[in-house]
Design an enzyme around this catalytic site. Structure first.
Site, PDB file in Angstrom:
ATOM      1  N   CYS A  47       0.838  -1.195   0.000  1.00 17.95           N
ATOM      2  CA  CYS A  47       0.000   0.000   0.000  1.00 17.95           C
ATOM      3  C   CYS A  47       0.879   1.253   0.000  1.00 17.95           C
ATOM      4  O   CYS A  47       1.442   1.623   1.031  1.00 17.95           O
ATOM      5  CB  CYS A  47      -0.920  -0.014   1.224  1.00 17.95           C
ATOM      6  SG  CYS A  47      -1.932   1.459   1.386  1.00 17.95           S
ATOM      7  N   CYS A  50      -0.276   4.167   2.150  1.00 19.88           N
ATOM      8  CA  CYS A  50      -0.017   3.952   3.580  1.00 19.88           C
ATOM      9  C   CYS A  50       1.468   4.128   3.910  1.00 19.88           C
ATOM     10  O   CYS A  50       1.832   4.761   4.895  1.00 19.88           O
ATOM     11  CB  CYS A  50      -0.408   2.538   3.989  1.00 19.88           C
ATOM     12  SG  CYS A  50      -1.964   1.986   3.315  1.00 19.88           S
ATOM     13  N   ASP A  51       2.338   3.546   3.104  1.00 13.77           N
ATOM     14  CA  ASP A  51       3.742   3.424   3.492  1.00 13.77           C
ATOM     15  C   ASP A  51       4.714   4.303   2.712  1.00 13.77           C
ATOM     16  O   ASP A  51       5.888   4.406   3.079  1.00 13.77           O
ATOM     17  CB  ASP A  51       4.180   1.947   3.347  1.00 13.77           C
ATOM     18  CG  ASP A  51       3.370   1.035   4.260  1.00 13.77           C
ATOM     19  OD1 ASP A  51       2.887   1.529   5.298  1.00 13.77           O
ATOM     20  OD2 ASP A  51       3.221  -0.157   3.949  1.00 13.77           O
TER      21      ASP A  51
HETATM   22  P1  FAD Z   1      -9.891  -5.881   6.694  1.00 14.25           P
HETATM   23  O1  FAD Z   1      -9.008  -5.003   7.493  1.00 14.25           O
HETATM   24  O2  FAD Z   1      -9.350  -6.558   5.486  1.00 14.25           O
HETATM   25  O3  FAD Z   1     -10.490  -6.965   7.677  1.00 14.25           O
HETATM   26  C1  FAD Z   1     -11.203  -8.060   7.193  1.00 14.25           C
HETATM   27  C2  FAD Z   1     -11.632  -8.894   8.373  1.00 14.25           C
HETATM   28  O4  FAD Z   1     -12.496  -9.929   7.914  1.00 14.25           O
HETATM   29  C3  FAD Z   1     -10.477  -9.583   9.107  1.00 14.25           C
HETATM   30  O5  FAD Z   1     -10.659  -9.421  10.477  1.00 14.25           O
HETATM   31  C4  FAD Z   1     -10.633 -11.055   8.733  1.00 14.25           C
HETATM   32  O6  FAD Z   1     -10.179 -11.930   9.751  1.00 14.25           O
HETATM   33  C5  FAD Z   1     -12.158 -11.126   8.587  1.00 14.25           C
HETATM   34  N1  FAD Z   1     -12.651 -12.255   7.798  1.00 14.25           N
HETATM   35  C6  FAD Z   1     -12.331 -12.637   6.534  1.00 14.25           C
HETATM   36  N2  FAD Z   1     -12.977 -13.776   6.216  1.00 14.25           N
HETATM   37  C7  FAD Z   1     -13.728 -14.112   7.314  1.00 14.25           C
HETATM   38  C8  FAD Z   1     -14.591 -15.192   7.634  1.00 14.25           C
HETATM   39  N3  FAD Z   1     -14.831 -16.176   6.764  1.00 14.25           N
HETATM   40  N4  FAD Z   1     -15.165 -15.221   8.855  1.00 14.25           N
HETATM   41  C9  FAD Z   1     -14.971 -14.233   9.747  1.00 14.25           C
HETATM   42  N5  FAD Z   1     -14.157 -13.177   9.498  1.00 14.25           N
HETATM   43  C10 FAD Z   1     -13.541 -13.139   8.308  1.00 14.25           C
HETATM   44  N6  FAD Z   1      -4.932   1.903   5.401  1.00 14.25           N
HETATM   45  C11 FAD Z   1      -4.785   3.137   5.910  1.00 14.25           C
HETATM   46  O7  FAD Z   1      -5.736   3.910   5.924  1.00 14.25           O
HETATM   47  N7  FAD Z   1      -3.589   3.529   6.449  1.00 14.25           N
HETATM   48  C12 FAD Z   1      -2.511   2.715   6.519  1.00 14.25           C
HETATM   49  O8  FAD Z   1      -1.433   3.106   6.990  1.00 14.25           O
HETATM   50  C13 FAD Z   1      -2.653   1.392   5.997  1.00 14.25           C
HETATM   51  N8  FAD Z   1      -1.612   0.533   6.044  1.00 14.25           N
HETATM   52  C14 FAD Z   1      -1.770  -0.722   5.541  1.00 14.25           C
HETATM   53  C15 FAD Z   1      -0.706  -1.600   5.622  1.00 14.25           C
HETATM   54  C16 FAD Z   1      -0.827  -2.879   5.152  1.00 14.25           C
HETATM   55  C17 FAD Z   1       0.345  -3.822   5.260  1.00 14.25           C
HETATM   56  C18 FAD Z   1      -2.055  -3.303   4.553  1.00 14.25           C
HETATM   57  C19 FAD Z   1      -2.188  -4.717   4.027  1.00 14.25           C
HETATM   58  C20 FAD Z   1      -3.125  -2.433   4.458  1.00 14.25           C
HETATM   59  C21 FAD Z   1      -2.993  -1.136   4.947  1.00 14.25           C
HETATM   60  N9  FAD Z   1      -4.037  -0.222   4.878  1.00 14.25           N
HETATM   61  C22 FAD Z   1      -3.909   1.022   5.426  1.00 14.25           C
HETATM   62  C23 FAD Z   1      -5.330  -0.582   4.278  1.00 14.25           C
HETATM   63  C24 FAD Z   1      -6.328  -0.924   5.391  1.00 14.25           C
HETATM   64  O9  FAD Z   1      -5.714  -1.845   6.261  1.00 14.25           O
HETATM   65  C25 FAD Z   1      -7.601  -1.508   4.808  1.00 14.25           C
HETATM   66  O10 FAD Z   1      -8.172  -0.601   3.887  1.00 14.25           O
HETATM   67  C26 FAD Z   1      -8.609  -1.790   5.914  1.00 14.25           C
HETATM   68  O11 FAD Z   1      -8.054  -2.633   6.887  1.00 14.25           O
HETATM   69  C27 FAD Z   1      -9.868  -2.429   5.371  1.00 14.25           C
HETATM   70  O12 FAD Z   1     -10.705  -2.672   6.438  1.00 14.25           O
HETATM   71  P2  FAD Z   1     -11.883  -3.730   6.389  1.00 14.25           P
HETATM   72  O13 FAD Z   1     -12.500  -3.668   7.736  1.00 14.25           O
HETATM   73  O14 FAD Z   1     -12.725  -3.509   5.209  1.00 14.25           O
HETATM   74  O15 FAD Z   1     -11.199  -5.154   6.161  1.00 14.25           O
END
Ligand code: FAD
Ligand code: NAP
Length: 317
Positions: A139, A142-143
């Site tokens: 990302c 982010c980084d």
């Molecule tokens: P996610 O964070 O993807 O969470 C998905 C959840 O669903 C997880 O808890 C997983 O366990 C759960 N899940 C999946 N399948 C199942 C299932 N079958 N049963 C139950 N649970 C399930 N964004 C920023 O704004 N700033 C940053 O600095 C930043 N840094 C990042 C660094 C990295 C390395 C990465 C990979 C991403 C980064 N992002 C950052 C992006 C940000 O993390 C995502 O946009 C955000 O986390 C998305 O949130 P979400 O809740 O939609 O899903």
């Protein structure tokens, strides 16, 4: 773990525990609904895999991803949300109450919010895992600012790779885009911008074959797919931008997905199934930020609360 012990029926079950899931948990439980959050195999979501988050509002000095996510979990639990560390293996949205099955239990609910996110596609190299968070990133937004003055390598040829490469020129000394073809699939306007950017160099018909370094990434090895020749590129950072996979396999045949597997929304945060809502990266492949995912979680929670109130008012009439 929340003090409340798991019950079998909930007003709302939230599947996923990233910023979208926990925010939906805060809003729904604060609205006095009974709420179950099933965390999945990555409790806290994608931010658990990163170090400092500098762009989440409210933390002027930044905050570590895991700390931010633990805070969100505690905030949801404070208002009564029950959080279970389990994975949903099956759902039945064909009739209400909806059925949600995990490895160890079966629950039902009047509404569901799907917040299962998306996972960045990986190159599949052992060294990629080794240098995760130590120079390998998925990302740029982010980084990127952590790579000031570095030589940077970006992998991919789609919109994300080209957009990220262009963005990274603000920070890096140089940016090389390694792509396995000799043409890009990014939109023409973004291609032109990148192709005319003097800080970006394209390494065509090449794939990353290894990553080397001491404590962090130092060099990236690339292999020419035509000649088989390997070249070593000096690099302080490697941005893998080869697409994302939405975590939606368990919802196939239950709710509408687009051709890439992302959930399609009908109206605000509603899916095509009445009572099933979605929030975060699982439907949003455009913004993919913690704050936008949290925002969608809030929206879905408000939509659920209003939908349940209307339903229940109609039943009383
Ligand atoms: P996610 O964070 O993807 O969470 C998905 C959840 O669903 C997880 O808890 C997983 O366990 C759960 N899940 C999946 N399948 C199942 C299932 N079958 N049963 C139950 N649970 C399930 N964004 C920023 O704004 N700033 C940053 O600095 C930043 N840094 C990042 C660094 C990295 C390395 C990465 C990979 C991403 C980064 N992002 C950052 C992006 C940000 O993390 C995502 O946009 C955000 O986390 C998305 O949130 P979400 O809740 O939609 O899903
Ligand atoms: P994408 O369009 O699927 O492109 C993925 C790129 O990575 C392709 O160049 C692909 O090459 C390459 N790739 C895939 N697997 C690889 C592997 N294992 N090793 C090396 N290279 C690999 O993904 P995206 O760029 O993330 O875009 C996703 C969607 O979001 C698209 O619809 C895009 O238009 C949209 N998007 C839009 C914007 C914008 O409008 N501003 C910005 C970002 C994304 P091949 O072509 O060889 O498969």
């Amino acid at each position: 773990m929340a003090e409340n012990s798991p019950q079998k029926h909930y007003d709302v079950i939230i599947i996923g525990s990233g910023p979208a899931g926990y925010t939906a948990g805060v809003y729904t439980s604060r609205a006095k609904l009974s709420v179950l959050v099933v965390t999945g195999t990555l409790p806290g979501g994608q931010l658990m895999t990163t170090s400092e988050v500098e762009n989440y509002p409210g933390f002027p000095s930044g905050i570590f991803g895991p700390e931010l996510m633990m805070n969100m979990r505690q905030q949801a639990e404070r208002f009564g949300a029950v959080v279970v560390d389990d994975e949903v293996t099956q759902v039945d949205f064909k009739k209400r109450p909806f059925k949600v099955t995990t490895h160890s239990e079966s629950y039902d609910s009047d509404a569901v919010i799907v917040c299962t996110g998306a996972s960045p596609r990986k190159l599949g190299l052992k060294s990629e895992q080794q240098f995760g968070g130590r120079g390998v990133s998925y990302c740029a937004t982010c980084d990127g600012p952590f790579f000031k003055g570095e030589d940077i390598v970006v992998v991919g040829g789609g919109d994300t790779a080209v957009e990220e490469a262009t963005f990274l020129t603000k920070f890096g000394k140089s940016v090389k885009v390694v792509h396995r073809r000799d043409t890009l699939s990014a939109s023409k306007i973004m291609q032109e911008k990148a192709l005319n950017n003097p800080k970006i160099e394209f390494v065509w018909n090449n794939v990353v074959s290894d990553i080397k370094g001491d404590k962090k990434v130092g060099t990236v090895l690339v292999k020419d797919l035509k000649s088989g020749k390997e070249t070593t590129l000096k690099a302080g950072g490697l941005f893998v931008a080869i697409g994302h996979e939405p975590n939606t396999s368990i919802f196939k045949g239950q709710i509408d997905l687009d051709d890439k597997g992302y959930i399609t929304l009908k109206e605000h945060t509603r899916t095509n199934v009445e009572g099933v809502f979605a929030a975060g990266d699982v439907h949003d492949h455009r913004y993919r930020q913690a704050v936008t995912a949290a925002g969608f979680g809030c929206m879905a929670a408000i939509d659920v609360e209003r939908w349940l109130s209307e339903k229940r008012a109609n039943v009383r009439r």
